[in-house]
Design an enzyme around this catalytic site. Structure first.
Site, PDB file in Angstrom:
ATOM      1  N   GLU A 424       0.675  -1.484  -0.121  1.00 32.34           N
ATOM      2  CA  GLU A 424      -0.056   0.543  -0.180  1.00 32.34           C
ATOM      3  C   GLU A 424       0.961   1.003   0.242  1.00 32.34           C
ATOM      4  OE1 GLU A 424      -2.328   0.371   3.873  1.00 32.34           O
ATOM      5  OE2 GLU A 424      -3.513   2.134   3.286  1.00 32.34           O
ATOM      6  N   ASP A 497      -0.990  -1.123   5.849  1.00 37.23           N
ATOM      7  CA  ASP A 497      -0.672  -0.967   7.259  1.00 37.23           C
ATOM      8  C   ASP A 497      -1.297  -1.320   8.048  1.00 37.23           C
ATOM      9  OD1 ASP A 497       2.011   1.247   6.395  1.00 37.23           O
ATOM     10  OD2 ASP A 497      -0.272   2.769   5.730  1.00 37.23           O
ATOM     11  N   ASP A 499      -3.695  -0.289   9.954  1.00 43.52           N
ATOM     12  CA  ASP A 499      -5.021   0.981   9.927  1.00 43.52           C
ATOM     13  C   ASP A 499      -6.153   0.430   9.340  1.00 43.52           C
ATOM     14  OD1 ASP A 499      -3.859   1.646   7.791  1.00 43.52           O
ATOM     15  OD2 ASP A 499      -3.206   3.434   8.253  1.00 43.52           O
ATOM     16  N   ASP A 501      -7.431   2.209   6.593  1.00 46.22           N
ATOM     17  CA  ASP A 501      -7.368   2.018   4.926  1.00 46.22           C
ATOM     18  C   ASP A 501      -6.356   0.912   4.393  1.00 46.22           C
ATOM     19  OD1 ASP A 501      -8.532   4.576   4.402  1.00 46.22           O
ATOM     20  OD2 ASP A 501      -6.901   5.673   4.454  1.00 46.22           O
TER      21      ASP A 501
END
Ligand code: 1YM
Length: 636
Positions: A424, A497, A499, A501
């Site tokens: 990403e 990541d 997180d 997203d």
């Protein structure tokens, strides 16, 4: 059926040692699926009893630690009389010997799952504790077992007005691992399916910390169909579904409708057992659909010149439930999840085709909506085939010039050694490029958000830039053009990541793979990388933690001798190339989850969960599922 079962009817074959030696031969495997299989065996025996008209309810309780279960029915109770030759109670013989299903003097139910209680001894062999309570002919009885061996003699517990059987058991941790647990959602799904297939049957499930849930569907598979349609989130094209039931020669029940969604949802069952790999009953249904609808379109002159209707056009958007009960079901395939009785294909085809034709002719407004839907899919198919041909044409040429510009490819051309990391963002991509092993590891940075393959049409998915890059890099084509022999990397890692997203992108990619490159997952080529969230330095030693819980464990382990230095990575971009290499890229040190498709029914349910509105909930789901499989495998 009116004859009483008696102990002398049991033909003893052999003890249970073979089951403990080769559990996979009896239950398919010792993974979480095999673990649940034990529960299904017992529940199926209770369902058999209900199908024979002797029981009306089945109650399941999962233990507080989810490592054991209790199943009760209100049927006749497993026979307990003495076997004249073996001088042992029937119950004990049933639980401690491997006996062939058909050997029970042919008195098994004509339409049972085909096991006639055979499964209970297999469960017993693989349970560290198993207790059976029987209430039969006014008397209560109990007997205990462990790992297939008798622990206590059959004991009479005195008079009772109850009737039925209760089995309490814990799968053996020596066989299934200490981490194996029942997944309450999965158990609920399976029990609900049983309540649809056996209309009127009442099942209840008690899960720790939750109220009892009852499953009872007087309208049977028609209600199942309504639930599937609602779950797909797509509107049906008619306000009434087609359904047909015939009770004899063999029993066949079908309910189906078409929705505006582009995929096809088929749930087929044989003798109450899910057949996710289809088989002859499913083939018969598909034939019936194609023939009935084509014939309707021909007689009503709905086909324009040059437009051909393929079977998959007829089934686009289809949601169907098919349940058949055949006297001697033959199950095929490694997991025995495909029906193989040849005669069933024409029986289902005949029954469904004529009933569907009659229904279409009697409901012309429904017929128009459905045929309109089918003609649209035929046109869309032509369009999307053009789009997909374009992609495969590009990927077929395994020339490096045709690889996406952003791809940092590896030097090796041996796919079995090559790994592709889908990363990403550009900054993380840069780190990964520096930290990788150039010989075997390729990096493809993904910039934008990937399209949701669950919602978009096939042509739009294939037109998406990021997904096109992925397909090109993989080299193996997509959809029907998929060719595994052209796959350029045998391990594909999603590196995102930790997180919301990142989770979202990982989920979207998994959905894309599942819907358009399912073989990639089925053959175990897809992994989710596990970059750590924390770095802990203590006393010159470095530890990595995936999450808060692991951080806490590390801190507890090292004690409070020295002040630890803790850093939290907000994203992959914050790690150095060296850190990324150590924790996530280097095959000897990294952590990753391999994605497998476990239970097909369950996968679909899961995808619905995954593709709901809240990305955090989806990722939670993935992470909740992961530890159950020893942290090495992730079931989606
Ligand atoms: C919670 C699990 O196993 N119920 C159950 C099993 C049997 C019977 C009734 C039963 C069957 C028959 C006659 C028959 C089983 N019987 C056998 C065996 N619940 C659960 N309830 N009487 C009772 O098939 O004729 C195996 S299981 F071996 F006797 F056939």
């Amino acid at each position: 059926m009116s004859e009483q079962y008696s102990a002398k009817d049991i033909e003893v074959l052999e003890g249970l040692e073979p089951v403990r030696k080769r559990p996979a031969m009896y239950i398919g495997g010792t993974d979480s699926r095999g673990f649940h299989h034990l529960l299904w065996e017992i529940v199926d025996n209770a369902v058999d009893e209900a199908m024979g008209g002797h029981a009306t309810r089945i109650d399941v309780v999962l233990n507080d630690d989810l490592r054991g279960a209790e199943i009760t029915d209100n049927g006749r109770g497993i026979p307990v009389d003495m076997h004249p030759v073996h001088q042992r109670p029937a119950l004990e013989l049933i639980l401690t010997t491997l006996h062939a299903g058909g050997k029970f003097s042919g008195k098994g139910y004509a339409v049972s799952g085909g096991l006639h209680g055979v499964g209970s001894s297999v469960v017993n062999a693989l349970a560290s504790e198993l207790t059976v309570h029987v209430w039969r002919d006014g008397q209560g009885h109990v007997q205990r077992f462990s790992r297939g061996k008798v622990v206590s003699k059959l004991e009479n517990t005195g008079p009772t007005r109850k009737r039925g059987t209760k089995v309490v058991f814990r799968p053996d941790a020596d066989i299934f691992g200490a981490q194996a647990k029942f997944d309450s959602a999965r158990v609920a799904e399976r029990m609900e399916a049983a309540s649809f297939l056996h209309r009127g049957l009442r099942l209840s499930l008690k899960v720790p910390g939750q109220e009892v849930v009852e499953f009872h569907h007087p309208r049977g598979i028609q209600e199942y169909l309504e639930k599937l349609v609602a779950g797909r989130g797509a509107k049906a094209v008619t306000d009434e579904a087609f359904s047909h039931a015939k009770s004899e020669g063999p029993r066949i029940e079908v309910a189906l409708t078409w929705t505006e969604s582009t995929d096809e949802t088929l749930r087929t069952y044989a003798n109450g057992i899910a057949t996710p790999s289809g088989g002859t009953h499913e083939a018969g249904l598909k034939q019936a659909l194609t023939k009935a609808l084509r014939s309707y379109m021909v007689t009503h002159k709905l086909l324009t010149k040059g437009l051909t209707i393929a079977p998959e056009d007829v089934r686009e958007g289809l949601v169907a439930v098919l349940s058949v009960f055949v006297p001697e079901p033959q199950f095929q395939g490694q997991t025995k999840d495909r029906l193989n009785n040849p005669e069933v294909a024409s029986q289902v085809e005949g029954a469904v085709k004529s009933a569907l034709e009659t229904w279409l002719n009697a409901n012309t407004s429904h017929a128009e909506a459905i045929t309109g839907r089918i003609i649209l899919s035929a046109r869309a198919r032509e369009a999307s085939r053009a789009a997909s041909l374009q992609v495969s044409r590009k990927t077929a040429i395994s020339h490096r010039l045709n690889l996406p510009g952003k791809l940092a490819d590896c030097a090796s051309t041996d796919p079995s050694r090559c790994e592709l990391f889908l990363v990403e963002g550009d900054s993380a991509g840069g780190n990964a490029k520096q930290g990788r092993d150039r010989k075997t590891q390729a990096i493809l940075p993904l910039r934008g958000k990937v399209l949701n393959a669950e919602r978009a049409a096939a042509s739009a998915v294939l037109a998406n830039r990021e997904l096109q890059d992925v397909v090109q890099a993989l080299g193996c084509g997509v959809g029907k053009g998929f060719d595994r022999s052209k796959l350029r990397y045998h391990r594909v890692f999603l590196l995102m990541d930790a997180d919301t997203d990142g989770h979202h992108i990982a989920t979207l990619l998994l959905t894309f793979f599942y819907r358009h490159l399912p073989e990639l997952i089925a053959y175990g080529h897809v992994y989710v990388a596990q970059p750590p969230l924390f770095r802990v330095d203590i006393d010159g030693e470095t530890h990595w933690a995936l999450d808060d819980a692991e951080l806490a464990r590390i801190l507890a382990r090292v004690g409070s001798k020295k002040q630890p230095e803790i850093s939290r990575f907000k994203g992959l971009g914050e790690m150095t190339a060296e850190e990324l290499k150590q924790t996530t890229l280097d095959p000897r040190r990294r952590r990753a989850l391999r994605i497998t498709i476990d239970d097909l029914d369950y996968t679909d349910l899961t995808l619905r969960d995954l593709m709901g509105k809240d990305p955090a909930a989806r990722y939670d789901f993935i992470m909740r599922s992961a530890p159950q499989i020893d942290g090495s495998v992730l079931d989606i």
